[in-house]
Design an enzyme around this catalytic site. Structure first.
Site, short mmCIF file in Angstrom:
data_model
loop_
_atom_site.label_atom_id
_atom_site.label_comp_id
_atom_site.label_asym_id
_atom_site.label_seq_id
_atom_site.Cartn_x
_atom_site.Cartn_y
_atom_site.Cartn_z
N CYS A 76 0.82 -1.22 0.00
CA CYS A 76 0.00 0.00 0.00
C CYS A 76 0.85 1.27 0.00
CB CYS A 76 -0.93 0.01 1.20
SG CYS A 76 -1.95 -1.45 1.29
N HIS A 87 -3.15 7.10 2.59
CA HIS A 87 -3.62 5.82 2.06
C HIS A 87 -5.00 5.53 2.67
CE1 HIS A 87 -4.15 1.70 1.17
NE2 HIS A 87 -3.80 1.25 2.36
N ASN A 127 -10.21 -0.38 0.34
CA ASN A 127 -8.75 -0.25 0.35
C ASN A 127 -8.20 -0.76 -0.99
OD1 ASN A 127 -6.01 -0.61 0.69
ND2 ASN A 127 -6.16 -1.51 2.73
#
Ligand code: UT7
Length: 320
Positions: A111, A247, A277
């Site tokens: 990520c 993020h 996500n």
């Protein structure tokens, strides 16, 4: 010499999967998912591929930048869900868009990948090696998810975001990036086991496994720490930052980071409700949304911060 962002783009799959849809395949419900994570729906790839989404986002970023594909000198794709072991996704994007003269490679930092890609591209430009770069964060992470595991399958979504960077006197102000393998086991997705003429391993592919609370604790500690570290390093104050673009893993993580930094939450834009996500794609998707919605003004200081498997984390400060 530094680098500035001169174009952004995004692409997401057509299929929307809501929390109610998921409640029909695992024991979960909209109330649990939305209150614990802020996620209400996500996009899941059906026809779309990692390279296809990456190319679509990149095409839009190139159009906005005014750069022709043949001018691009460097392509970096951050992903942990490429279509192939090889060739890399950067070359597939180059093929699709007619980029013929660029160096191209993929980068794996989960990520945090887009942030690592951006930092890498700007370092090349600061060193005078390239005059521009196309950077992409993309995932079809839904293929790595165990759709029987409710603790992870409700969290993730697919998509791509891209940015074109150009060497310039102003733009990129500074960055910090870190990793710590000590906690490598808390968020994993292994490849195939060794299964060759010497070893008989299980050739089955593995799926994402996560100790959610460990990752949560790590994120709410390390993100504020690295934001403070970067502000200290660059001599920029918290108040000067127009937006903190984090993020998008969980709205509770973002709220908690805002609180720890003592910064108003409205300077932490979120779209995790729409996409879940999307790993390496979440920061550039959000950046492109803000850009195309006219929320970014020339001169705005933006602090981007990512965190994820590795564990990896980092932050970058850019002037729009
Ligand atoms: O991209 C970077 C990597 N990822 C992250 O940043 C994720 C970080 N972690 C998180 O966001 C949170 O830890 C989660 C959202 C993953 C989980 O939230 P939590 O508040 O830490 O929940 P938990 O894991 O402690 O689980 C609480 C309860 C458990 O039941 P019991 O043991 O209390 O009876 C779970 O079994 O919730 C249960 N549960 C669910 N219930 C309904 C877990 N998943 C679900 C679900 N629906 N989908």
């Amino acid at each position: 010499m530094t680098a500035r962002i001169i174009g952004t783009g995004r692409a997401v799959p057509a299929e929307i999967i809501t929390n109610d849809d998921l409640s029909r395949i695992v024991e979960t419900n909209d109330e649990w998912i939305s209150s614990r994570t802020g996620i209400r729906q996500r996009r899941i790839a059906k026809e779309e591929t990692t390279a296809g989404l990456a190319a679509e986002a990149a095409r839009k970023a190139l159009e906005q930048s005014g750069k022709a594909p043949e001018e691009i000198q460097l392509v970096i794709v951050a992903t942990c869900s490429s279509d192939y072991f090889f060739p890399n996704t950067a070359c597939l994007v180059a093929k699709e868009l007619g980029i013929r003269h660029a160096a191209g490679f993929d980068l794996s930092a989960a990520c945090t990948g887009f942030l690592y890609a951006m930092n890498t591209a700007q370092a090349y430009m600061a060193a005078g090696m390239y005059e521009n770069a196309l950077i992409i964060g993309v995932e079809t992470i839904s293929k790595l998810v165990d759709w029987k595991d409710r603790s992870t399958c409700v969290l993730f979504g697919d998509g791509a975001g891209a940015a074109v960077l150009e060497a310039a006197d102003t733009g990129f102000i500074g960055m910090v990036q870190h990793s710590d393998g000590e906690k490598a086991d808390v968020l994993t997705c292994r490849t195939r086991e060794m299964n060759n003429l010497l070893v008989s391993g299980d050739p089955a592919l593995d799926y994402i496994k996560m100790e959610g609370q460990e990752v949560f604790k790590f994120a709410v500690k390390k993100v504020p720490e690295c934001v403070e570290e970067l502000l200290e390093k660059t001599g920029v104050s918290k108040e000067e930052i127009r937006y903190y673009i984090l993020h998008q893993a969980n709205s509770r993580i973002i709220s908690s980071v805002a609180k720890r930094l003592k910064v108003e939450e409205d300077r932490f834009p979120m779209n995790v409700n729409l996409y879940g996500n999307t790993s390496a794609a979440s920061i550039p998707i959000l950046l492109d949304e803000m850009n195309r919605d006219g929320k970014l003004q020339k001169g705005d200081k933006l602090l981007l911060s990512g965190f994820g498997a590795g564990l990896t984390w980092g932050a970058a400060l850019v002037e729009w």
